[in-house]
Each structure stands twice: as structure tokens, then as C-alpha cells.
Design a protein around this motif. Sequence first.
Motif, mmCIF file in Angstrom:
data_model
loop_
_atom_site.group_PDB
_atom_site.id
_atom_site.type_symbol
_atom_site.label_atom_id
_atom_site.label_comp_id
_atom_site.label_asym_id
_atom_site.label_seq_id
_atom_site.Cartn_x
_atom_site.Cartn_y
_atom_site.Cartn_z
ATOM 1 N N ILE A 169 0.868 -1.184 0.000
ATOM 2 C CA ILE A 169 0.000 0.000 0.000
ATOM 3 C C ILE A 169 0.902 1.231 0.000
ATOM 4 C CG2 ILE A 169 -1.782 1.284 1.238
ATOM 5 C CD1 ILE A 169 -2.728 -1.398 2.409
ATOM 6 N N GLY A 170 0.822 2.015 -1.066
ATOM 7 C CA GLY A 170 1.746 3.122 -1.267
ATOM 8 C C GLY A 170 1.455 4.356 -0.436
ATOM 9 N N GLU A 171 2.371 5.294 -0.515
ATOM 10 C CA GLU A 171 2.399 6.470 0.366
ATOM 11 C C GLU A 171 1.151 7.328 0.283
ATOM 12 O OE1 GLU A 171 5.236 10.385 1.270
ATOM 13 O OE2 GLU A 171 5.621 9.126 -0.493
ATOM 14 N N THR A 172 0.623 7.566 -0.893
ATOM 15 C CA THR A 172 -0.528 8.465 -1.042
ATOM 16 C C THR A 172 -1.828 7.702 -1.280
ATOM 17 O OG1 THR A 172 -0.080 8.757 -3.418
ATOM 18 C CG2 THR A 172 0.934 10.331 -1.904
ATOM 19 N N ALA A 173 -1.814 6.400 -1.018
ATOM 20 C CA ALA A 173 -3.044 5.616 -1.140
ATOM 21 C C ALA A 173 -4.035 5.999 -0.046
ATOM 22 C CB ALA A 173 -2.732 4.127 -1.057
ATOM 23 N N VAL A 174 -5.308 5.910 -0.379
ATOM 24 C CA VAL A 174 -6.385 6.167 0.581
ATOM 25 C C VAL A 174 -7.361 5.005 0.496
ATOM 26 C CG1 VAL A 174 -8.255 7.703 1.279
ATOM 27 C CG2 VAL A 174 -6.140 8.670 0.344
ATOM 28 N N ILE A 175 -7.680 4.413 1.641
ATOM 29 C CA ILE A 175 -8.629 3.303 1.717
ATOM 30 C C ILE A 175 -9.766 3.715 2.632
ATOM 31 C CG2 ILE A 175 -8.959 0.891 2.367
ATOM 32 C CD1 ILE A 175 -5.987 0.446 1.867
ATOM 33 N N GLY A 191 4.904 5.440 -11.817
ATOM 34 C CA GLY A 191 6.124 6.099 -12.263
ATOM 35 C C GLY A 191 6.904 6.651 -11.095
ATOM 36 N N LYS A 192 7.776 7.628 -11.382
ATOM 37 C CA LYS A 192 8.660 8.188 -10.357
ATOM 38 C C LYS A 192 8.138 9.494 -9.781
ATOM 39 C CE LYS A 192 13.049 8.144 -11.057
ATOM 40 N NZ LYS A 192 14.366 8.381 -11.697
ATOM 41 N N GLU A 193 6.959 9.924 -10.200
ATOM 42 C CA GLU A 193 6.432 11.182 -9.685
ATOM 43 C C GLU A 193 6.261 11.105 -8.172
ATOM 44 O OE1 GLU A 193 2.789 8.703 -10.731
ATOM 45 O OE2 GLU A 193 4.786 9.094 -11.559
ATOM 46 N N GLU A 194 6.468 12.235 -7.496
ATOM 47 C CA GLU A 194 6.452 12.250 -6.034
ATOM 48 C C GLU A 194 5.169 12.836 -5.465
ATOM 49 O OE1 GLU A 194 9.931 14.084 -4.500
ATOM 50 O OE2 GLU A 194 11.324 12.741 -5.542
ATOM 51 N N GLU A 195 4.260 13.261 -6.293
ATOM 52 C CA GLU A 195 3.023 13.858 -5.800
ATOM 53 C C GLU A 195 1.988 12.760 -5.545
ATOM 54 O OE1 GLU A 195 3.001 17.005 -4.975
ATOM 55 O OE2 GLU A 195 5.057 17.186 -5.717
ATOM 56 N N ASP A 196 0.728 13.136 -5.554
ATOM 57 C CA ASP A 196 -0.361 12.189 -5.300
ATOM 58 C C ASP A 196 -0.392 11.162 -6.427
ATOM 59 O OD1 ASP A 196 -2.571 10.972 -4.320
ATOM 60 O OD2 ASP A 196 -3.879 12.729 -4.378
ATOM 61 N N ARG A 197 0.015 9.933 -6.141
ATOM 62 C CA ARG A 197 0.285 8.982 -7.214
ATOM 63 C C ARG A 197 -0.292 7.591 -6.971
ATOM 64 N NH1 ARG A 197 4.416 9.661 -3.780
ATOM 65 N NH2 ARG A 197 5.673 7.881 -3.103
ATOM 66 N N HIS A 198 -1.080 7.414 -5.909
ATOM 67 C CA HIS A 198 -1.580 6.090 -5.560
ATOM 68 C C HIS A 198 -3.114 6.068 -5.557
ATOM 69 C CE1 HIS A 198 2.552 5.904 -3.731
ATOM 70 N NE2 HIS A 198 2.512 4.761 -4.400
ATOM 71 N N PRO A 199 -3.700 4.888 -5.580
ATOM 72 C CA PRO A 199 -5.155 4.759 -5.717
ATOM 73 C C PRO A 199 -5.934 5.255 -4.503
ATOM 74 C CG PRO A 199 -4.047 2.718 -6.339
ATOM 75 C CD PRO A 199 -3.022 3.569 -5.674
ATOM 76 N N LYS A 200 -7.196 5.584 -4.776
ATOM 77 C CA LYS A 200 -8.155 5.949 -3.740
ATOM 78 C C LYS A 200 -9.276 4.895 -3.777
ATOM 79 C CE LYS A 200 -5.607 9.645 -3.484
ATOM 80 N NZ LYS A 200 -4.514 9.081 -4.307
ATOM 81 N N ILE A 201 -9.390 4.147 -2.697
ATOM 82 C CA ILE A 201 -10.359 3.053 -2.627
ATOM 83 C C ILE A 201 -11.523 3.515 -1.749
ATOM 84 C CG2 ILE A 201 -10.700 0.631 -2.098
ATOM 85 C CD1 ILE A 201 -8.532 1.158 -4.206
ATOM 86 N N ASP A 202 -12.706 3.617 -2.319
ATOM 87 C CA ASP A 202 -13.862 4.100 -1.560
ATOM 88 C C ASP A 202 -14.413 3.014 -0.630
ATOM 89 O OD1 ASP A 202 -13.632 6.555 -2.740
ATOM 90 O OD2 ASP A 202 -15.312 6.312 -4.126
#
Length: 276
Positions: A169-175, A191-202
Motif C-alpha cells: 500500500i503506497g504512500e498516497t493511497a487512501v482506503i 512512475g517516479k512522480e512524487e506527488e499524489d500517485r496512488h489509488p483511492k479506494i472508496d
Amino acid sequence: MGKTQPQLAELDPVWAKIRSEAEVAVKDEPLLGAFLHKNVLQHFTIENALAHRISLKLASLEMSEQYLREFCNRAFADDNTLAASARADIMATYDRDAACHRFLQPLLYFKGFQAVQAYRIAHFMWISGQRDIAYFMQSRVSEVFGLDIHPNAKIGKGLMIDHAHSIVIGETAVIGDNVSMLHSVTLGGTGKEEEDRHPKIDDGVLIGAGAKVLGNIRVGHCSRIAAGSVVLQNVPSKSTVAGVPAVVVGEAGCTTPSATMDQLLSENADATPAAN
């Protein structure tokens, strides 16, 4: 006459249930008496028991159980949502995992539950500015339990992770709340982007074994992701997606897929995307 003092079952029914199950287990398996007393019966609150269990599991030559327990106790004292989320996670596991027959089991034996509670402590440390201890706990959770949950990820209550091996579960993921997932699920970046880059699970989502959800995309509430799927685009609410890459193959099949844990596609569902 003075007021009657409330019983533990009224104050904390989840903890009362765990203690009563431990007392029965001691009678049934006397040789486990010391183990059950150490991990359950000697503690007056679920917070104390969780702090003990987490620190015992994550202790190493680099960080003693005593120091880890101090971190855990401070987190539970400062944030009462941690224990509330743990109770919800226990109830979710008991309700959804066919192998869970007692509230006692997640606390003592289920690495998915234990890893998530350790993550919750690490997340508290992260948002409190104690990044190094948060990273240390993430590292130990990965080494001990085989799960890698970044301490900055945001995870709601009522999470159930079945088997719990090789979860990422990555850094910007939301569950959201009341989510269920099986082993080898990845909520990763692309990719290598450092901003909001992970999934949002409702809320209410069911994620099947081996599914990969990649990038800053949203999985709508009460949807299902079939086992082995690779999800690269937003998933509509109350739908089922399957395939590599995943496509919508039908409706979710029920109002709460994370609770029913039904992972079978309907007979008339077509998992093959239409030709362009």
C-alpha cells in the motif's frame, strides 16, 4: 443506594468478548495458559493488549519491546480512534473471514490484523512528525509480517485483509471504511512522480487476490475487483471489473461486496473487452 458500576461488557463489548474467549481457551488448553495470560488476561483494556502485542511482535535487537510499547501506549493515549478502528477491524475479520471463529483470533494469530494495527501506530507517529520511528515500524512490519504499508497512507476502519501475504500500500493511497482485500494486492504508483500517485479506494470495496491497482485513480464505493486484475483507470461505483487491463464486466452483484466476500463473476458476465 449507590449507582451500579457498569460492567466491562457494557463499556467495551469487543474487549469483554476477547477476554471471555481467552478464559475459555485457558480451560480448554491449559498449556497455553501463560501465553493467553501474557497477551490478553493480564491487560485491563484493549489498548494495553494491542500495545503489548504490537511491541512484542516488532521488537528486535535494534529496538526493544519496552521502547516500542512506550510509543504504542502514547499513541493510544493521544488518539482514541486507534483502538476504535482496531475494534472495527476485529469485527470485520470475524464477520467476513470464514476461518475466523472468535474475536480472539485476529489479536493473537492473524498477521493482517496485527500489521494493520502496527501501521495505525506508525501513521500516528508520521502525522505527529516522528518520521523516523514511523519508517522503522514500516520496515519491521515488512520484515515480520510480509506486508509493506507506507505510514502516510490513509486507511479507514473495518479493514479486513485475508491471508495478508505480499500486500503493498503506497504512500498516497487512501482506503475507505469497510474494505476487504485478499493476499498479494498492490495499491501502487505508475512512475517516479512524487506527488499524489496512488489509488483511492472508496468504502465497501472488495479487492481480489493478486489484483494490482495502479496510479492516482479512484475505485468507486461498493465495487469489486476480480482476482489477478490490473486496474489502470477509474472504477465506477457498484461495478465489477476484471482482466488485464481491467474492464467493467457488470454490476457488483450486491450492495456490500466487501461484506459478502463473493468473488465469483456471474455466468453472464463477459470479462473480454469489446473490440474497438
